[in-house]
Design a protein around this motif. Structure first.
Motif, PDB file in Angstrom:
ATOM      1  N   VAL A 124       0.869  -1.189   0.000  1.00 53.32           N
ATOM      2  CA  VAL A 124       0.000   0.000   0.000  1.00 53.32           C
ATOM      3  C   VAL A 124       0.896   1.225   0.000  1.00 53.32           C
ATOM      4  O   VAL A 124       1.869   1.302   0.738  1.00 53.32           O
ATOM      5  N   LYS A 125       0.537   2.172  -0.891  1.00 54.62           N
ATOM      6  CA  LYS A 125       1.360   3.374  -1.047  1.00 54.62           C
ATOM      7  C   LYS A 125       0.501   4.615  -0.935  1.00 54.62           C
ATOM      8  O   LYS A 125      -0.528   4.725  -1.613  1.00 54.62           O
ATOM      9  N   PHE A 126       0.921   5.509  -0.058  1.00 55.99           N
ATOM     10  CA  PHE A 126       0.282   6.826   0.001  1.00 55.99           C
ATOM     11  C   PHE A 126       1.160   7.780  -0.802  1.00 55.99           C
ATOM     12  O   PHE A 126       2.366   7.864  -0.555  1.00 55.99           O
ATOM     13  N   PHE A 127       0.543   8.477  -1.751  1.00 57.13           N
ATOM     14  CA  PHE A 127       1.304   9.448  -2.539  1.00 57.13           C
ATOM     15  C   PHE A 127       0.970  10.867  -2.079  1.00 57.13           C
ATOM     16  O   PHE A 127      -0.202  11.268  -2.113  1.00 57.13           O
ATOM     17  N   GLY A 128       1.967  11.577  -1.645  1.00 53.51           N
ATOM     18  CA  GLY A 128       1.805  12.982  -1.277  1.00 53.51           C
ATOM     19  C   GLY A 128       2.007  13.821  -2.527  1.00 53.51           C
ATOM     20  O   GLY A 128       3.133  13.980  -3.002  1.00 53.51           O
ATOM     21  N   CYS A 129       0.893  14.330  -3.067  1.00 57.72           N
ATOM     22  CA  CYS A 129       0.914  14.980  -4.386  1.00 57.72           C
ATOM     23  C   CYS A 129       0.708  16.485  -4.240  1.00 57.72           C
ATOM     24  O   CYS A 129      -0.398  16.920  -3.901  1.00 57.72           O
ATOM     25  N   PRO A 130       1.720  17.286  -4.485  1.00 59.08           N
ATOM     26  CA  PRO A 130       1.588  18.729  -4.311  1.00 59.08           C
ATOM     27  C   PRO A 130       0.869  19.399  -5.488  1.00 59.08           C
ATOM     28  O   PRO A 130       0.690  18.782  -6.546  1.00 59.08           O
TER      29      PRO A 130
END
Ligand SMILES: [Zn+2]
Ligand SMILES: [Zn+2]
Length: 478
Positions: A138-144
């Motif tokens: 599981v991957k959380f992507f912090g997308c600016p």
């Protein structure tokens, strides 16, 4: 609901206080695109604390990061956003327009909730993988910089989403529904005109006006509008008019254009034509024009297979229980609206099935729309989102969850004002559970994933993702 899923979803509730305080902290520190340093620090610290492996500086962007847990296939992604909007500063829970900082940024799109909801979903799935000792990542992507910066577009160009098998996201809003609207492709371009300054009365013949060139360009584009496909959108802003001295010929002026169409090839063609108009305006005025490509988004690819999974979860998981205090607050905010959003009505008008119509009817006069809406038919929307670029890389589905009173518009001061309220947080946690539940379904039944990936292949005609952003363009940090 299955016990295994239940315990994963309960883990989201168990972390409620932590998640809510994170969302509040982000609301208290609104940061515009690519300036989200407080947010990036907070997320990375939290991800590490929660047992995710953190990677920072993705695609060379200081505020892009990811948190990974688990190993092997499938790889499930959750997309988190956290940027705020310029000029939308507003005090929390105050029912009149009242900035915290005059002219400062504010969370007018609810991204303080959006990112934390996605993190909460990742947390739920992590618990599921842990408890059941299953392979999978599981991957959380912090997308600016979702707002005008195409953060995910730059991340996608750099291959950040390579290897992701499916991704889920959500958006705060006024209804609980699965998003079935596809978003438009776009290009954003800055046209810089350079002329020659001169005394406008004494030596006008020596001056060449960059402002004239920009005005002629804008006029040329107005004529173009008659000769483009009907669903094309052309927006512009004069970002520099060359100063405020009419006695001096303006040596510099610039305009920012945003071009949208259903598909990238149509935007590309529009870009070519608008560039010709800019060159024509420069020729007429004996000025020069520099064309700066700022960013682009791909159109989104809807995934019906995953939409059905999200719809099932939307209906199975108990929706937000709004109490009297929430409803009273909603009533007060609704009283501030001179015009109400017509989003719900538009969805209701499209429902043809009598059962669906009943569901809309039941929720029609609600102060907050908390009924999970039926799955709407797929249709073309007119906005753009950098989620589009992710959707060319892997199957993506998203939901909307009610976090604000019925009728409140996106990007409004009212949306900022309710961003720390109890109704907003209930919406955030509901969205997190629906996303986590959907991801667990995909992990449980990999036929779903196979079908979703086949659908993506079919819809793109097997074309590989080709970033619309040229290689030499860097994120525009203003
Ligand atoms: Zn927005
Ligand atoms: Zn948004």
């Amino acid at each position: 609901m299955e016990l295994k899923k239940q315990s994963a979803l309960e883990n989201i509730d168990a972390c409620k206080e932590l998640l809510e305080s994170m969302s509040d902290a982000l609301w208290d520190h609104p940061e515009t695109g690519y300036h989200e340093h407080f947010a990036a620090r907070l997320y990375c610290r939290m991800l590490e604390k929660l047992g995710f492996q953190v990677e920072q500086g993705l695609a060379g962007i200081e505020t892009a990061f990811s948190g990974t847990y688990g190993s092997g296939k499938p790889v499930i992604g959750f997309l988190g956003e956290f940027d705020a909007l310029p000029g939308l500063s507003q005090q929390a829970n105050v029912t009149r327009m009242c900035p915290v900082t005059e002219g400062g940024p504010g969370h007018g799109c609810g991204h303080n909730l959006l990112g934390v909801g996605a993190l909460a979903a990742a947390l739920g799935v992590k618990k599921y993988l842990e408890d059941n000792k299953l392979p999978g990542t599981v991957k959380f992507f912090g997308c600016p910089a979702e707002e005008g910066g195409s953060g995910k577009g730059f991340m996608a160009r750099d291959g950040v989403f390579d290897g992701v098998d499916a991704a889920f996201c959500w958006h705060p809003g006024e209804v609980n529904s699965v998003a079935t609207e596809s978003t438009m492709a776009n290009y954003q371009i800055c046209y810089h005109f350079h002329g020659v300054a001169s005394h406008a009365a004494m030596t006008p013949e020596l001056g060449r006006s960059a402002l004239d060139a920009l005005e002629l360009m804008n006029t040329g584009v107005q004529y173009l509008r008659e000769h483009v496909p009907t669903d094309t959108r052309i927006h512009y802003a004069i970002t520099n008019s060359g100063g405020n001295a009419p006695g001096t010929v303006q040596a510099y002026a610039e305009g920012l254009y945003l071009l949208r169409a259903r598909q990238l090839p149509q935007v590309k063609e529009l870009y070519r034509r608008v560039n010709n108009i800019a060159q024509g305006a420069a020729l007429m005025t004996e000025t020069t024009v520099d064309i700066e490509f700022i960013k682009a988004c791909s159109n989104s690819i809807i995934n019906t297979e995953l939409n059905h999974v999200m719809q099932r979860n939307l209906e199975q998981i108990p929706p937000q229980a709004f109490d009297d205090a929430d409803l009273e607050q909603a009533r007060q905010f609704r009283a501030t609206l001179t015009k109400t959003s017509t989003y719900f009505d538009a969805l209701a008008a499209e429902a043809t099935d009598p059962e669906d119509q009943k569901r809309f009817q039941a929720d029609m006069d609600s102060l907050i729309h908390a009924v999970p809406l039926p799955l709407a038919r797929e249709r073309q929307g007119f906005v753009s989102s950098d989620v589009g670029d992710v959707s060319w890389n892997c199957p993506v589905a998203q939901i909307n969850a009610a976090t604000m009173p019925a009728g409140v518009a996106m990007h409004s001061w009212q949306m900022v004002a309710v961003g720390k309220s109890s109704m907003a947080k209930k919406g955030m946690l509901y969205a997190a559970k629906v996303m986590a539940g959907s991801a667990i379904d995909v992990l449980e039944n990999q036929d779903i994933l196979r079908r979703a990936q086949e659908e993506l292949y079919r819809r793109t005609g097997g074309r590989k993702y080709d970033s619309p952003i040229p290689d030499d363009v860097k994120p525009h940090i203003s």
